[in-house]
Design a protein around this motif. Structure first.
Motif, PDB file in Angstrom:
ATOM      1  N   LEU A  79      -3.508  -0.900  -7.931  1.00 25.11           N
ATOM      2  CA  LEU A  79      -4.211  -0.001  -9.353  1.00 25.11           C
ATOM      3  C   LEU A  79      -5.117   0.991  -8.665  1.00 25.11           C
ATOM      4  O   LEU A  79      -5.031   2.214  -9.026  1.00 25.11           O
ATOM      5  CB  LEU A  79      -4.810  -0.921 -10.105  1.00 25.11           C
ATOM      6  N   VAL A  80      -6.059   0.356  -7.377  1.00 23.56           N
ATOM      7  CA  VAL A  80      -6.726   1.535  -7.164  1.00 23.56           C
ATOM      8  C   VAL A  80      -6.301   2.498  -6.649  1.00 23.56           C
ATOM      9  O   VAL A  80      -6.853   3.770  -6.603  1.00 23.56           O
ATOM     10  CB  VAL A  80      -7.608   0.515  -6.898  1.00 23.56           C
ATOM     11  N   ILE A  81      -4.897   1.834  -5.032  1.00 21.75           N
ATOM     12  CA  ILE A  81      -4.481   3.190  -4.501  1.00 21.75           C
ATOM     13  C   ILE A  81      -3.495   3.804  -5.622  1.00 21.75           C
ATOM     14  O   ILE A  81      -3.630   5.459  -5.398  1.00 21.75           O
ATOM     15  CB  ILE A  81      -3.920   2.587  -3.421  1.00 21.75           C
ATOM     16  N   GLY A  82      -2.979   3.514  -6.570  1.00 20.29           N
ATOM     17  CA  GLY A  82      -1.885   4.408  -7.142  1.00 20.29           C
ATOM     18  C   GLY A  82      -3.090   5.215  -8.116  1.00 20.29           C
ATOM     19  O   GLY A  82      -2.243   6.825  -8.587  1.00 20.29           O
ATOM     20  N   SER A  83      -3.758   4.978  -8.760  1.00 20.13           N
ATOM     21  CA  SER A  83      -4.845   5.861  -9.974  1.00 20.13           C
ATOM     22  C   SER A  83      -4.993   7.499  -8.800  1.00 20.13           C
ATOM     23  O   SER A  83      -5.075   8.290  -8.702  1.00 20.13           O
ATOM     24  CB  SER A  83      -6.166   4.939 -10.468  1.00 20.13           C
ATOM     25  N   ALA A  84      -5.604   7.015  -7.308  1.00 19.20           N
ATOM     26  CA  ALA A  84      -6.145   7.812  -6.797  1.00 19.20           C
ATOM     27  C   ALA A  84      -4.582   8.534  -6.371  1.00 19.20           C
ATOM     28  O   ALA A  84      -5.260   9.722  -6.105  1.00 19.20           O
ATOM     29  CB  ALA A  84      -7.067   7.285  -5.692  1.00 19.20           C
ATOM     30  N   ALA A  85      -4.123   8.460  -6.024  1.00 16.61           N
ATOM     31  CA  ALA A  85      -2.689   9.227  -5.623  1.00 16.61           C
ATOM     32  C   ALA A  85      -2.351   9.618  -6.424  1.00 16.61           C
ATOM     33  O   ALA A  85      -2.095  10.541  -6.838  1.00 16.61           O
ATOM     34  CB  ALA A  85      -1.675   8.279  -5.288  1.00 16.61           C
ATOM     35  N   ALA A  86      -2.666   9.423  -8.039  1.00 11.18           N
ATOM     36  CA  ALA A  86      -2.447   9.654  -8.524  1.00 11.18           C
ATOM     37  C   ALA A  86      -2.946  11.031  -9.438  1.00 11.18           C
ATOM     38  O   ALA A  86      -2.371  12.447  -9.849  1.00 11.18           O
ATOM     39  CB  ALA A  86      -1.834   8.829 -10.427  1.00 11.18           C
ATOM     40  N   LEU A  87      -4.283  10.579  -9.362  1.00 12.09           N
ATOM     41  CA  LEU A  87      -5.440  11.776  -9.466  1.00 12.09           C
ATOM     42  C   LEU A  87      -5.496  12.947  -8.417  1.00 12.09           C
ATOM     43  O   LEU A  87      -5.053  14.319  -8.658  1.00 12.09           O
ATOM     44  CB  LEU A  87      -6.455  11.296 -10.033  1.00 12.09           C
ATOM     45  N   LEU A  88      -5.380  12.382  -7.585  1.00 14.31           N
ATOM     46  CA  LEU A  88      -5.023  13.842  -6.035  1.00 14.31           C
ATOM     47  C   LEU A  88      -3.508  14.561  -6.729  1.00 14.31           C
ATOM     48  O   LEU A  88      -3.846  15.693  -6.298  1.00 14.31           O
ATOM     49  CB  LEU A  88      -5.007  13.272  -4.774  1.00 14.31           C
TER      50      LEU A  88
ATOM     51  N   VAL B 173       0.839  -1.375   0.218  1.00 17.10           N
ATOM     52  CA  VAL B 173      -0.441  -0.009   0.305  1.00 17.10           C
ATOM     53  C   VAL B 173       0.512   1.154   0.001  1.00 17.10           C
ATOM     54  O   VAL B 173       0.786   2.455  -0.491  1.00 17.10           O
ATOM     55  CB  VAL B 173      -1.082   0.060   1.502  1.00 17.10           C
ATOM     56  N   ALA B 174       2.158   1.521   1.206  1.00 14.94           N
ATOM     57  CA  ALA B 174       2.745   2.494   0.883  1.00 14.94           C
ATOM     58  C   ALA B 174       3.568   2.614  -0.833  1.00 14.94           C
ATOM     59  O   ALA B 174       3.719   3.702  -1.633  1.00 14.94           O
ATOM     60  CB  ALA B 174       3.682   2.100   1.507  1.00 14.94           C
ATOM     61  N   ALA B 175       3.940   2.153  -1.195  1.00 16.38           N
ATOM     62  CA  ALA B 175       4.229   1.518  -2.621  1.00 16.38           C
ATOM     63  C   ALA B 175       3.980   2.268  -3.416  1.00 16.38           C
ATOM     64  O   ALA B 175       4.048   3.147  -4.573  1.00 16.38           O
ATOM     65  CB  ALA B 175       4.493  -0.018  -3.130  1.00 16.38           C
ATOM     66  N   ALA B 176       2.293   2.061  -3.330  1.00 19.48           N
ATOM     67  CA  ALA B 176       1.171   1.905  -4.498  1.00 19.48           C
ATOM     68  C   ALA B 176       0.561   3.452  -3.920  1.00 19.48           C
ATOM     69  O   ALA B 176       1.016   4.204  -5.519  1.00 19.48           O
ATOM     70  CB  ALA B 176      -0.220   1.325  -3.786  1.00 19.48           C
ATOM     71  N   LEU B 177       0.846   4.323  -2.685  1.00 18.70           N
ATOM     72  CA  LEU B 177       0.659   5.377  -2.619  1.00 18.70           C
ATOM     73  C   LEU B 177       1.867   5.921  -3.301  1.00 18.70           C
ATOM     74  O   LEU B 177       1.967   7.571  -3.814  1.00 18.70           O
ATOM     75  CB  LEU B 177       0.960   5.767  -0.987  1.00 18.70           C
TER      76      LEU B 177
ATOM     77  N   GLY C 210       1.774   4.835 -16.150  1.00 14.23           N
ATOM     78  CA  GLY C 210       2.830   4.024 -14.895  1.00 14.23           C
ATOM     79  C   GLY C 210       1.644   3.572 -13.704  1.00 14.23           C
ATOM     80  O   GLY C 210       2.637   2.850 -13.349  1.00 14.23           O
ATOM     81  N   VAL C 211       0.749   3.983 -13.597  1.00 14.39           N
ATOM     82  CA  VAL C 211      -0.097   3.063 -12.383  1.00 14.39           C
ATOM     83  C   VAL C 211      -0.166   2.089 -12.875  1.00 14.39           C
ATOM     84  O   VAL C 211       0.028   1.243 -12.000  1.00 14.39           O
ATOM     85  CB  VAL C 211      -1.677   3.486 -11.483  1.00 14.39           C
ATOM     86  N   ALA C 212      -0.188   2.175 -13.919  1.00 10.62           N
ATOM     87  CA  ALA C 212      -0.684  -0.045 -14.483  1.00 10.62           C
ATOM     88  C   ALA C 212       0.639  -0.128 -14.436  1.00 10.62           C
ATOM     89  O   ALA C 212       0.253  -1.920 -14.571  1.00 10.62           O
ATOM     90  CB  ALA C 212      -1.215   0.225 -15.632  1.00 10.62           C
ATOM     91  N   LEU C 213       1.792  -0.194 -15.017  1.00 12.73           N
ATOM     92  CA  LEU C 213       3.453  -0.264 -15.646  1.00 12.73           C
ATOM     93  C   LEU C 213       3.032  -1.065 -13.536  1.00 12.73           C
ATOM     94  O   LEU C 213       4.215  -2.376 -13.024  1.00 12.73           O
ATOM     95  CB  LEU C 213       4.120   0.120 -15.809  1.00 12.73           C
ATOM     96  N   LEU C 214       3.181  -0.056 -12.905  1.00 12.92           N
ATOM     97  CA  LEU C 214       3.786  -0.073 -11.790  1.00 12.92           C
ATOM     98  C   LEU C 214       2.865  -1.698 -10.411  1.00 12.92           C
ATOM     99  O   LEU C 214       3.524  -2.654  -9.450  1.00 12.92           O
ATOM    100  CB  LEU C 214       3.143   1.301 -10.400  1.00 12.92           C
ATOM    101  N   ALA C 215       1.502  -1.663 -10.850  1.00 14.80           N
ATOM    102  CA  ALA C 215       0.605  -2.418 -10.424  1.00 14.80           C
ATOM    103  C   ALA C 215       0.884  -3.752 -10.852  1.00 14.80           C
ATOM    104  O   ALA C 215       1.344  -4.973 -10.002  1.00 14.80           O
ATOM    105  CB  ALA C 215      -0.488  -2.183 -10.871  1.00 14.80           C
TER     106      ALA C 215
END
Length: 90
Positions: free
Chosen positions: A73-82, A14-18, A36-41
């Motif tokens: 994917l969900v946490i990273g997308s939310a962090a990216a959009l925020l 979760v920390a890595a996704a954030l 980029g978030v999809a590649l990270l996921a």
């Protein structure tokens, strides 16, 4: 002991996704940020699958890696959009 390892692994995921999502949010476009978030996921999926097989969760490796992929994917997308929204206002 195995469940404690599982807990800390998921907390690290979760920390890595954030962090990864906030870094991807600095890319030029929304499409690039989400790619980029999809590649990270996908990288999280591979790492969780490999590590869970070697840590005694071999029979649950597929389920754990799919869950980690979806959470990332969900946490990273939310962090990216925020991050994009914060940087746009600043």
């Amino acid at each position: 002991m195995q469940y404690e390892y599982l807990f800390w692994s998921m907390a690290a995921m979760v920390a890595a996704a954030l962090v990864g999502g906030s870094l991807c949010g600095r890319l030029r476009s929304v499409g690039q940020a989400l790619a980029g978030v999809a590649l990270l996921a996908a990288a999280v999926f591979a790492a969780v699958f490999f590590l869970s097989r070697s840590a005694g969760f071999g029979d649950q490796a597929a389920m754990l890696s799919i869950a980690a992929f979806m959470f990332s994917l969900v946490i990273g997308s939310a962090a990216a959009l925020l991050t994009r929204r914060i940087l746009r206002r600043g």
